[in-house]
Structures are given as structure tokens and as C-alpha cells.
Design a protein around this motif. Sequence first.
Motif, PDB file in Angstrom:
ATOM      1  N   SER A 167       0.930  -1.120   0.133  1.00  0.00           N
ATOM      2  CA  SER A 167      -0.016   0.054  -0.145  1.00  0.00           C
ATOM      3  C   SER A 167       0.839   1.214  -0.073  1.00  0.00           C
ATOM      4  O   SER A 167       0.525   2.250  -0.696  1.00  0.00           O
ATOM      5  N   TYR A 174      -3.002   5.268  -6.047  1.00  0.00           N
ATOM      6  CA  TYR A 174      -3.334   4.178  -6.973  1.00  0.00           C
ATOM      7  C   TYR A 174      -4.040   3.136  -6.148  1.00  0.00           C
ATOM      8  O   TYR A 174      -3.815   3.083  -4.889  1.00  0.00           O
ATOM      9  N   ARG A 175      -4.979   2.473  -6.729  1.00  0.00           N
ATOM     10  CA  ARG A 175      -5.860   1.516  -5.863  1.00  0.00           C
ATOM     11  C   ARG A 175      -5.052   0.062  -6.082  1.00  0.00           C
ATOM     12  O   ARG A 175      -5.479  -0.853  -5.350  1.00  0.00           O
ATOM     13  N   SER A 176      -4.595   0.038  -7.428  1.00  0.00           N
ATOM     14  CA  SER A 176      -3.915  -1.323  -7.614  1.00  0.00           C
ATOM     15  C   SER A 176      -2.686  -1.195  -8.509  1.00  0.00           C
ATOM     16  O   SER A 176      -2.559  -0.074  -9.166  1.00  0.00           O
ATOM     17  N   ASP A 220      -3.251  -0.052 -12.246  1.00  0.00           N
ATOM     18  CA  ASP A 220      -3.290   1.580 -12.339  1.00  0.00           C
ATOM     19  C   ASP A 220      -1.911   1.999 -12.576  1.00  0.00           C
ATOM     20  O   ASP A 220      -1.821   2.898 -13.392  1.00  0.00           O
TER      21      ASP A 220
END
Length: 159
Positions: free
Chosen positions: A57, A78-80, A83
Motif C-alpha cells: 500500500s 493508486y488502488r492497484s 493502475d
Amino acid sequence: MKFVGREWELGCFNDHYGEPSAFAIYGRRRIGKTRLMEHFCEGKRSIYINCLMSGFSENLVHFADIISDFTGKPKGPYRSFRDVLADLYEIAKESTTVIIIDEYPNLLDGTEDIPTLIQGFIDTKLKTTTSMLFVSGSSISVMKRQLAGDKPLFDRYII
């Protein structure tokens, strides 16, 4: 700073500059992997992403900062990792770029799909550009496992 040696490696990189290519560089700490990549990038459009040891994270936040600084546009968080790769693809297709993901093994902590995502990036996105990707790491055992015959990064240029 004067740079001595590594003519073979630099020649190999230069031979592939301007065409889609991916390199894996690994070895013990403090032997000059990062300096080799930095030296190659002198005078070239490049983005350097160092993976932190502080967890996945935190790396996503860190990558957003680096990519924001590079593009001049706010990114993330960013979520992932998908991305992150989507934005790296936008950078790579815009103009010949050297993308460096340094200390790659730090990124693997906590998620198992990263190697497959990078493989997909190389095989479907990077190949449509004139850009290069370097994946580097000091954890020799992790890098060797990632480069083994049945793993996603197998059969890339290995230095």
C-alpha cells in the motif's frame, strides 16, 4: 563521477534502446546495479521507481508521487498495481522512455500477481512502444525464482 567498466552491459542496453525491450538485473547489494542503470539513462527520458520495504500500500502511494512528479499531473493514490502500469504505459507510448523498477523484490511482499501483471505489460503494452523496462533487485534468490523457466519474467534479457 567517473564511470568505469560495464561496457558490455551498456553496449547491450544501447543496442536495444529505441525498441521495446525488458531487462532483469540482479546481484548483491552495493555492486553498482542502480548506478549502471542511472549511467545508461543519462541524457535519455527515464523514470526511476524504487520499491520501498514498507509494504504494498505504501508503494502504491510512493509510485503515485513519482509518476505525478514525472508527468506534472496529480496521480493516485493508486488502488492497484494495474493502475500504475496503465500510467507507465501512457508514459512509454508518448516517447521513448527507460522505465526502471528498482528493488523489485520489495514490491512482491503481500501480492502474488505482480509478476504476471508485469509479464502482461511487457507482452501486450511495452511491445507497442519504443520504450525499455528494467527490473532490478538485490535479493538474488527472489530474482532467480522470478526468472526461472516457468515464471512470468523468464526469457527476458538478464544481466
